[in-house]
Design an enzyme around this catalytic site. Structure first.
Site, mmCIF file in Angstrom:
data_model
loop_
_atom_site.group_PDB
_atom_site.id
_atom_site.type_symbol
_atom_site.label_atom_id
_atom_site.label_comp_id
_atom_site.label_asym_id
_atom_site.label_seq_id
_atom_site.Cartn_x
_atom_site.Cartn_y
_atom_site.Cartn_z
ATOM 1 N N CYS B 162 -97.359 56.721 -116.147
ATOM 2 C CA CYS B 162 -96.572 55.890 -117.062
ATOM 3 C C CYS B 162 -97.361 55.271 -118.208
ATOM 4 C CB CYS B 162 -95.820 54.846 -116.258
ATOM 5 S SG CYS B 162 -94.711 55.675 -115.091
ATOM 6 N N HIS B 293 -96.049 46.287 -121.176
ATOM 7 C CA HIS B 293 -95.592 47.326 -120.252
ATOM 8 C C HIS B 293 -94.277 46.841 -119.631
ATOM 9 C CE1 HIS B 293 -95.895 50.847 -117.808
ATOM 10 N NE2 HIS B 293 -95.884 50.157 -116.693
ATOM 11 N N HIS B 328 -87.191 52.390 -118.280
ATOM 12 C CA HIS B 328 -88.560 52.879 -118.107
ATOM 13 C C HIS B 328 -88.566 54.399 -118.264
ATOM 14 C CE1 HIS B 328 -92.578 53.462 -117.115
ATOM 15 N NE2 HIS B 328 -92.719 52.683 -116.054
#
Lengths: 331, 404
Positions: B162, B293, B328
């Site tokens: 990620c 994030h 996400h």
């Protein structure tokens, strides 16, 4: 030459004898026997092979598993991570009555950077930690990435490797691809890592380089029907290193697939001359998958005498191409 | 040292599949969440996800058989085509050039791997068509762009989960700095899939309804998908062709926790921030905005906040999470967030953290709650963290700021 990048160590688990045709060779490596029980309960084979594959480098490189090292990183080349862990996880969500019967501890195994991340935990290496996927050229892509990282000062040392596991899903996938290409399914499990650092640092630490990286480039060949792109890339690497074709003592090609093998052979002939007799790694070990170029590198090192210059080339099936030029060290 | 600038942006996201729609979404605080229908949700009820809508691959993929490409590769080509157009680069002029492509991803062509699992359950792995295996290779994400546009530079897929988008941008930055190219393509791509939804669901980290980063009552992530592509260029190349410059890529940093596969580590994240600042040549006090994030999980937002406070001291800049809007998108996340940073610099606004009710006192003090804010942004920092403890942070600046 002090800013040159050298291969100051190489460790390897993989085929040391020729791989028989029509097989997917599985190494005698067993996770718990090699790595012990602690921390390996949910570890998949790819990750265990990565950790085991780099183990022999550690004493020479001064890495002890106790001291965290911010200056040392890991770069893993893997085409797909553990395709077995990934597809098996999804299988289990589908095969049982309820999708959440899956084991959550296995979920981290399904990300492709699992091997690199777990190896960092195992050896406490906190520098750049990167996973590169470039099909059967993944090892060379990892080596080339490491070369760039070291040149920019992103780390003092990088352990770059290629890892391929034998698994149920992996064997099926490889067999289907080989069948489509009309070639023999001959695959080898392997895990090979090199330690890369500057020549100056290796010297300061009293490490004798196995080889100096004179040049490494990867590129893409969108046409993939001629040897022009690989020929140009080899010339670029030779020119960049100031090495003439007649100074190259040995060469090795990946030779994984018939069409690409012909292009590799032609590019080497056009560069080094018609008499160049490149070694063909597939013919000895079969297809080492993500670690295939590492098997090539080992063959090349074995064929070179001290100070000899060797050329490694790869024309990968999807259009990726690579050339690596090394000079073997004094030992 | 050659300065590296951003001259083209392309985005495929759950809040828009053009740069204009994406920008409007950020300014107006749009949400990309909707009932999931692009992956097999059987057994999960009716989950929410932030899926890409209104993306027509045929409109973007011109030189490759669309059917031979997985969803993530289609997104990659689509975002790349838009980014080239945004950069004012004609396809005819690109063909044959030594332009490198680096694409980050978590799951690669995850939907084809889901399909392989379905063959396994139904009748056996060997019943899967070989074309499905071909389509599933992670390396395809970058190769698809290289082939579609006839680019001859290195074609790398970085699969560091990620934070992979930021890794890819850093790699392209290095290629340009090393003089190996004048123009580079980079970013990240991923698709929603059953594997990832199931995993996060089993870990109890999926929000039942909405994603609320930095909120006291946050309940987790919403899985998403998409692609963010940046065209990077040396300043001299951009100036020589009179290109419009969005922003400068000042630098980046990487660190690895080497601690735990899933739980983030504040000390290691703070170290990554310091490495990125050093590489970019900026002081913490110069950073006007942090694009977090900010996944919306309890652990991430607390640890990320601790790290930001440690690295910035008394001066913690406004820090928002666009995951509240776009979900996400895994390996695409930090590439799409980089585009948000670059738009923030170019257009003078801070993207909001939507769905915000109650600020968690253990988190950063200003998450730009619920509404975007007009504000000049000179330097923006983009955080990306991943399973495996793989942290990657990029730093962008307005081009006309003084160079130290």
């Amino acid at each position: 030459m002090t800013d040159a990048i050298v291969i100051s160590g190489l460790s390897h688990i993989g085929p040391d004898t020729p791989t028989p045709p029509a097989t997917f060779s599985r190494l005698s490596f067993e996770t718990r026997e090699t790595l012990g029980k602690k921390g390996t309960r949910n570890m998949d084979r790819l990750t265990a092979l990565a950790i085991g594959g780099m183990a022999d480098l550690m004493p020479t490189m001064g890495i002890d598993r106790e001291t965290p090292r911010d200056d040392v990183g890991i770069v893993v080349g893997t085409a797909q991570g553990s395709i077995d862990s990934i597809v098996r996880f999804t299988y289990e969500t589908l095969a049982y009555d309820r999708p959440d019967f899956v084991n959550p501890a296995l979920f981290p195994n399904t990300v492709m950077n699992c091997a690199a991340g777990q190896a960092a935990i195992w050896y406490r290496l906190r520098g750049p930690n990167t996973t590169i996927s470039c099909h059967e050229m993944s090892f060379l892509a990892a080596l080339e990435y490491s070369h760039i990282q070291l040149r920019r000062g992103g780390a003092q040392m990088l352990l770059a490797g290629g890892v391929e596991e034998h698994s149920e899903v992996g064997e099926a996938a490889a067999t289907l691809i080989a069948g489509q290409a009309g070639t023999e399914p001959r695959f080898a499990e392997c895990s090979t890592f090199v330690a890369l650092e500057t020549a100056a640092q290796a010297q300061a630490q009293g490490r004798t380089a196995l080889a100096e990286v004179l040049g490494v480039r990867i590129a893409f060949d969108p046409d993939a029907g001629s040897a022009d792109a690989l020929t140009d890339l080899i010339a670029e690497v030779l020119d960049g290193a100031g090495v003439t074709a007649d100074a190259v003592d040995a060469s090795v090609m990946s030779a994984c697939w018939p069409d690409q093998r012909a292009l590799e052979r032609e590019a080497i002939a056009r560069t080094l001359g018609p008499d160049a007799a490149p070694m063909a790694t597939f013919d000895v070990y079969g297809n080492g998958g993500s670690g295939h170029n590492a098997l090539q590198l080992r063959q090349l090192l074995a064929a070179l005498s001290s100070g000899g210059i060797g050329l490694l080339v790869a024309q990968e099936r999807h259009g990726n191409i690579a050339a690596l030029l090394i000079r073997k060290g004094p030992k | 040292m050659e300065r590296i600038v951003v001259t083209g942006l392309g985005v495929v996201s759950s809040i828009g599949c053009t740069l204009d729609d994406f920008e409007r979404g950020l300014i107006e605080g749009h949400s990309g969440r909707a009932p999931a229908h692009n992956f097999d949700v059987s057994g999960f009820g009716a989950p929410q996800a932030c899926e890409v809508k209104d993306f027509d691959p045929v409109a973007h993929v011109r030189n490759t058989p669309v059917g031979a490409l997985g969803r993530s590769s289609q997104f990659s080509i689509g975002a790349a085509r838009m980014a080239f157009a945004d950069a004012g680069l004609d396809e005819a002029d690109l063909k044959g050039r030594r332009i490198p492509v680096t694409i980050g991803t978590t799951d690669g062509e995850s939907q084809t791997l889901d399909e392989l699992a379905r063959y396994w359950v139904a009748s056996g792995l060997m019943d899967a068509p070989p074309e499905l295996i071909e389509k599933s290779a992670a390396g395809n994400l970058s190769n698809a762009i290289s082939r579609e546009f006839g680019l001859r530079g290195a074609s790398r897929t970085i699969s560091t989960a990620c934070s992979a988008g930021n890794y890819a941008i850093g790699n392209a930055f290095d290629m340009l700095r090393a003089g190996q190219a004048d123009i580079a393509v980079c970013g990240g791509s991923d698709s929603v899939c059953r594997k990832t939804y199931s995993g996060f669901s089993r870990l109890g980290t999926i929000a039942p309804e909405k994603c609320q980063p930095f909120d006291l009552n946050r309940q987790g992530i919403l899985t998403g998908e998409g692609s963010g592509i940046l065209i990077l260029e040396t300043l001299s190349s951009a100036q020589a062709r009179g290109a419009r410059i969005h922003a400068e890529l000042l630098g980046y940093g990487l660190s690895c926790d080497a601690d735990h596969m899933v739980s983030p580590n504040a000390e290691s994240v703070a170290r990554c921030i310091r490495i990125a600042h050093d590489n970019a040549g900026v002081q913490p006090s110069q950073v006007d905005y942090v694009c977090a994030h900010g996944t919306g999980t309890s652990a991430n937002d607390t640890v990320e906040s601790q790290a930001i406070k440690a690295a910035f001291g008394a001066h913690v800049p406004p820090t928002s999470s666009i995951k509240s809007m776009v979900g996400h998108s895994m390996g695409a996340a930090s590439a799409i967030a980089s585009i948000a940073c670059i738009l923030a610099i170019g257009r003078g606004f801070l993207p909001p953290t939507i769905n915000h009710d109650t600020t968690d006192p253990n988190c950063i003090p200003d998450c730009v709650p619920n509404a975007s804010r007009k504000q000049q942004v000179r330097i923006a920092q983009n955080n990306g963290f991943a399973f495996g403890g793989n942290n990657a942070i990029t730093v962008y600046g307005a081009l006309d700021r003084e160079v130290a």
